[in-house]
Design a protein around this motif. Structure first.
Motif, PDB file in Angstrom:
ATOM      1  N   GLY A 118       0.776  -1.227   0.000  1.00  0.00           N
ATOM      2  CA  GLY A 118       0.000   0.000   0.000  1.00  0.00           C
ATOM      3  C   GLY A 118       0.809   1.279   0.000  1.00  0.00           C
ATOM      4  O   GLY A 118       0.258   2.355   0.256  1.00  0.00           O
ATOM      5  N   GLN A 119       2.092   1.209  -0.278  1.00  0.00           N
ATOM      6  CA  GLN A 119       2.898   2.428  -0.370  1.00  0.00           C
ATOM      7  C   GLN A 119       3.105   2.774  -1.845  1.00  0.00           C
ATOM      8  O   GLN A 119       2.174   2.669  -2.640  1.00  0.00           O
ATOM      9  N   GLY A 120       4.291   3.194  -2.237  1.00  0.00           N
ATOM     10  CA  GLY A 120       4.458   3.723  -3.582  1.00  0.00           C
ATOM     11  C   GLY A 120       4.742   2.706  -4.661  1.00  0.00           C
ATOM     12  O   GLY A 120       4.990   3.082  -5.808  1.00  0.00           O
ATOM     13  N   GLY A 121       4.709   1.413  -4.324  1.00  0.00           N
ATOM     14  CA  GLY A 121       4.985   0.387  -5.306  1.00  0.00           C
ATOM     15  C   GLY A 121       3.743  -0.373  -5.709  1.00  0.00           C
ATOM     16  O   GLY A 121       2.622   0.136  -5.644  1.00  0.00           O
ATOM     17  N   MET A 122       3.917  -1.628  -6.090  1.00  0.00           N
ATOM     18  CA  MET A 122       2.840  -2.420  -6.676  1.00  0.00           C
ATOM     19  C   MET A 122       2.267  -3.481  -5.735  1.00  0.00           C
ATOM     20  O   MET A 122       1.457  -4.297  -6.154  1.00  0.00           O
ATOM     21  N   SER A 123       2.667  -3.474  -4.473  1.00  0.00           N
ATOM     22  CA  SER A 123       2.151  -4.473  -3.537  1.00  0.00           C
ATOM     23  C   SER A 123       0.764  -4.086  -3.034  1.00  0.00           C
ATOM     24  O   SER A 123       0.471  -2.910  -2.796  1.00  0.00           O
ATOM     25  N   GLU A 124      -0.057  -5.101  -2.831  1.00  0.00           N
ATOM     26  CA  GLU A 124      -1.435  -4.901  -2.397  1.00  0.00           C
ATOM     27  C   GLU A 124      -1.519  -4.771  -0.876  1.00  0.00           C
ATOM     28  O   GLU A 124      -0.861  -5.504  -0.146  1.00  0.00           O
ATOM     29  N   ASP A 125      -2.326  -3.825  -0.425  1.00  0.00           N
ATOM     30  CA  ASP A 125      -2.658  -3.729   0.992  1.00  0.00           C
ATOM     31  C   ASP A 125      -4.126  -4.106   1.136  1.00  0.00           C
ATOM     32  O   ASP A 125      -5.017  -3.307   0.868  1.00  0.00           O
ATOM     33  N   ASN A 126      -4.384  -5.332   1.545  1.00  0.00           N
ATOM     34  CA  ASN A 126      -5.765  -5.825   1.635  1.00  0.00           C
ATOM     35  C   ASN A 126      -6.281  -5.828   3.064  1.00  0.00           C
ATOM     36  O   ASN A 126      -7.308  -6.434   3.359  1.00  0.00           O
ATOM     37  N   PHE A 127      -5.572  -5.152   3.956  1.00  0.00           N
ATOM     38  CA  PHE A 127      -5.915  -5.195   5.376  1.00  0.00           C
ATOM     39  C   PHE A 127      -7.051  -4.225   5.671  1.00  0.00           C
ATOM     40  O   PHE A 127      -7.030  -3.073   5.229  1.00  0.00           O
ATOM     41  N   ILE A 128      -8.038  -4.674   6.434  1.00  0.00           N
ATOM     42  CA  ILE A 128      -9.139  -3.833   6.876  1.00  0.00           C
ATOM     43  C   ILE A 128      -9.010  -3.640   8.387  1.00  0.00           C
ATOM     44  O   ILE A 128      -8.950  -4.606   9.140  1.00  0.00           O
ATOM     45  N   THR A 129      -8.929  -2.370   8.818  1.00  0.00           N
ATOM     46  CA  THR A 129      -8.764  -2.084  10.232  1.00  0.00           C
ATOM     47  C   THR A 129      -9.757  -1.017  10.681  1.00  0.00           C
ATOM     48  O   THR A 129     -10.243  -0.224   9.881  1.00  0.00           O
ATOM     49  N   LYS A 130     -10.003  -1.004  11.978  1.00  0.00           N
ATOM     50  CA  LYS A 130     -10.817   0.046  12.567  1.00  0.00           C
ATOM     51  C   LYS A 130      -9.975   1.312  12.732  1.00  0.00           C
ATOM     52  O   LYS A 130      -8.756   1.266  12.767  1.00  0.00           O
ATOM     53  N   GLY A 131     -10.672   2.438  12.882  1.00  0.00           N
ATOM     54  CA  GLY A 131      -9.981   3.665  13.236  1.00  0.00           C
ATOM     55  C   GLY A 131      -9.368   4.379  12.057  1.00  0.00           C
ATOM     56  O   GLY A 131      -9.499   3.977  10.903  1.00  0.00           O
ATOM     57  N   THR A 132      -8.642   5.439  12.361  1.00  0.00           N
ATOM     58  CA  THR A 132      -8.093   6.309  11.336  1.00  0.00           C
ATOM     59  C   THR A 132      -6.931   5.661  10.583  1.00  0.00           C
ATOM     60  O   THR A 132      -6.189   4.856  11.139  1.00  0.00           O
ATOM     61  N   THR A 133      -6.796   6.036   9.339  1.00  0.00           N
ATOM     62  CA  THR A 133      -5.597   5.715   8.560  1.00  0.00           C
ATOM     63  C   THR A 133      -4.963   7.005   8.058  1.00  0.00           C
ATOM     64  O   THR A 133      -4.086   6.978   7.205  1.00  0.00           O
ATOM     65  N   LEU A 134      -5.417   8.136   8.600  1.00  0.00           N
ATOM     66  CA  LEU A 134      -4.935   9.431   8.150  1.00  0.00           C
ATOM     67  C   LEU A 134      -3.475   9.638   8.536  1.00  0.00           C
ATOM     68  O   LEU A 134      -3.076   9.352   9.646  1.00  0.00           O
ATOM     69  N   LYS A 135      -2.702  10.101   7.610  1.00  0.00           N
ATOM     70  CA  LYS A 135      -1.327  10.569   7.787  1.00  0.00           C
ATOM     71  C   LYS A 135      -0.252   9.489   7.716  1.00  0.00           C
ATOM     72  O   LYS A 135       0.915   9.827   7.551  1.00  0.00           O
ATOM     73  N   GLY A 136      -0.582   8.202   7.874  1.00  0.00           N
ATOM     74  CA  GLY A 136       0.507   7.259   7.742  1.00  0.00           C
ATOM     75  C   GLY A 136       0.234   5.866   8.254  1.00  0.00           C
ATOM     76  O   GLY A 136      -0.852   5.549   8.724  1.00  0.00           O
ATOM     77  N   HIS A 137       1.263   5.030   8.169  1.00  0.00           N
ATOM     78  CA  HIS A 137       1.119   3.608   8.436  1.00  0.00           C
ATOM     79  C   HIS A 137       1.515   3.205   9.851  1.00  0.00           C
ATOM     80  O   HIS A 137       1.162   2.115  10.287  1.00  0.00           O
ATOM     81  N   ILE A 138       2.264   4.032  10.569  1.00  0.00           N
ATOM     82  CA  ILE A 138       2.608   3.676  11.945  1.00  0.00           C
ATOM     83  C   ILE A 138       1.343   3.429  12.752  1.00  0.00           C
ATOM     84  O   ILE A 138       1.242   2.470  13.529  1.00  0.00           O
ATOM     85  N   ILE A 139       0.351   4.285  12.561  1.00  0.00           N
ATOM     86  CA  ILE A 139      -0.865   4.221  13.374  1.00  0.00           C
ATOM     87  C   ILE A 139      -1.926   3.314  12.766  1.00  0.00           C
ATOM     88  O   ILE A 139      -2.994   3.146  13.347  1.00  0.00           O
ATOM     89  N   ARG A 140      -1.653   2.702  11.624  1.00  0.00           N
ATOM     90  CA  ARG A 140      -2.649   1.849  10.987  1.00  0.00           C
ATOM     91  C   ARG A 140      -2.891   0.606  11.842  1.00  0.00           C
ATOM     92  O   ARG A 140      -1.985  -0.203  12.055  1.00  0.00           O
TER      93      ARG A 140
END
Length: 319
Positions: A118-140
Motif C-alpha cells: 500500500g505504499q508507492g509500489g505495486m504491492s497490495e494492501d488488503n488489510f481492513i482495520t478500525k480507526g483512522t488511517t490518516l497521515k501514515g502507516h505507523i498508526i494503521r
C-alpha cells in the motif's frame, strides 16, 4: 562537540515501552509465516541489460495479499552459488529503478527489492482495520484491540518471506544473505535481520520506526513521525490512551527486535538528522548484541551520504 554527542548517544537505551508478551507476539507471527508457502511468480521486466536478467516477482503474503518485488539476477553462469541481497525502500515510496539492482546483479549478486504493502509500489494492501488511517502507516491498526492488526506486523513478515524466497533460489548461497535500506528501509533491514537469523550482513542507514515515544517527546511534527502527533490531536486530544498507544507501538518498534539479530551489522547514521533523530536510532543500535560497526556522518542528516554506495558494494563483494 560531535564526539561528545556520540558518547552520549552510545549510552542511550530508549524510552518507548516493550510489551510484556513481545517475544510471544513475534514467535506466534513467525509460526503463521512458516505455514505460508514460498511459491512465487516471475514476470520478465521490460528493463533488461547484457549482464542482468530482470523480473517482476510476485508472492502471496500473510493474510492473502499479493506482494510485488523487483528481482534481478546475474546473466552470466557462475561456477559457485553467489550472495543474495534484499533491498528495502523508504517511507511512502517504492522499490525504485531497475538500474541499481542490475548493477549488483552484474557483480554476481542476486537482488530482491520488495514493495511495502500500500505504499508507492505495486504491492497490495488488503488489510481492513478500525480507526483512522490518516497521515501514515505507523498508526494503521492502533485502534484495534488485537495488536496483530498493526500494519507493520505483516510488512515485517513480508520481509522475511522475501528473504526466504531469495535463499531458496538455486544460484544463491543461503549463508551469504545481506539486507540493506535507508530510513524506513533501514528499519526494515533491522527487522528482517532480527526475524530471519540466517541473514549474515545487515546495513541499516538512519533507521525509522524506533523509539516512538522519544520522537513524540521531541515534538517531531514535521518529520517521519508526525503521524503520532496527528493521531493524538485528532483521535485522543486528552491523551487518555497515551500509555496504551505507546505500549501497542512497542510491538513494531525495531529497538525491541534488535537483540535478536545474529548478523554482522554496519549501522550508518547522520548526527544532523531531523527526520529520524539520532537518539531514536541509537536506541536500536545500542541493543544490537551481534558483531557491529557504527559509521557516523557528523555533518549529515537524512540525505545522500557520500561514499556510502561504494562501501555497501565493497561489503557485499567481501561476503
Amino acid at each position: 562537540m560531535a564526539n561528545d554527542k556520540v558518547e552520549d548517544l552510545l549510552k542511550y537505551t530508549g524510552i518507548s515501552p516493550k510489551p510484556d508478551d513481545f517475544d510471544a507476539y513475534w514467535d506466534r507471527a513467525l509460526k503463521e509465516l512458516d505455514a505460508q508457502p514460498l511459491d512465487y511468480e516471475l514476470v520478465e521486466a521490460d528493463f533488461q541489460t547484457p549482464l542482468a536478467a530482470c523480473y517482476h516477482l510476485y508472492f502471496t503474503g500473510v493474510g492473502g495479499a499479493r506482494v510485488h518485488a523487483k528481482f534481478a539476477k546475474p546473466k552470466q553462469l557462475q561456477s559457485e552459488k553467489g550472495p543474495g541481497l534484499a533491498l528495502f525502500h523508504g517511507y511512502h515510496t517504492g522499490s525504485g529503478d531497475w538500474s541499481d539492482k542490475a548493477s549488483y546483479a552484474a557483480h554476481g549478486i542476486t537482488v530482491i527489492a520488495m514493495d511495502c504493502r500500500g505504499q508507492g509500489g505495486m504491492s497490495e494492501d488488503n488489510f481492513i482495520t478500525k480507526g483512522t488511517t490518516l497521515k501514515g502507516h505507523i498508526i494503521r491498526g492502533i485502534d484495534e484491540e488485537n495488536p496483530d492488526k498493526l500494519y507493520y506486523r505483516n510488512v515485517f513478515l513480508d520481509l522475511v518471506q522475501s528473504v526466504r524466497i531469495l535463499m531458496s533460489m538455486d544460484q544463491v548461497d543461503e549463508e551469504k544473505i545481506a539486507v540493506h535500506g535507508c530510513s524506513q528501509g533501514g528499519a526494515l533491514t533491522v527487522a528482517c535481520a532480527a526475524l530471519e537469523p540466517r541473514v549474515s550482513l545487515a546495513i541499516p542507514v538512519y533507521p525509522f520506526l524506533t523509539d516512538y515515544k522519544k520522537a513524540w517527546e521531541m515534538e517531531i511534527t514535521s518529520s517521519a513521525y508526525e503521524e503520532i502527533a496527528y493521531y493524538f490531536r485528532f483521535m485522543d486530544p486528552l491523551h487518555q490512551r497515551q500509555d496504551e498507544v505507546f505500549n501497542k507501538l512497542g510491538y513494531i518498534d525495531i529497538q525491541n527486535l534488535a537483540d535478536r539479530i545474529r548478523a554482522r551489522v554496519v549501522f550508518v547514521t547522520g548526527l544532523a538528522d531531523t527526520v529520524c533523530p539520532p537518539y531514536t536510532q541509537f536506541a536500536t543500535y545500542n541493543k544490537i548484541q551481534s558483531d557491529k560497526e557504527l559509521v557516523v556522518y557528523h555533518e549529515y542528516g537524512h540525505e545522500y551520504l557520500p561514499y556510502l554506495g561504494d562501501r555497501v558494494m565493497q561489503e557485499l563483494l567481501k561476503m
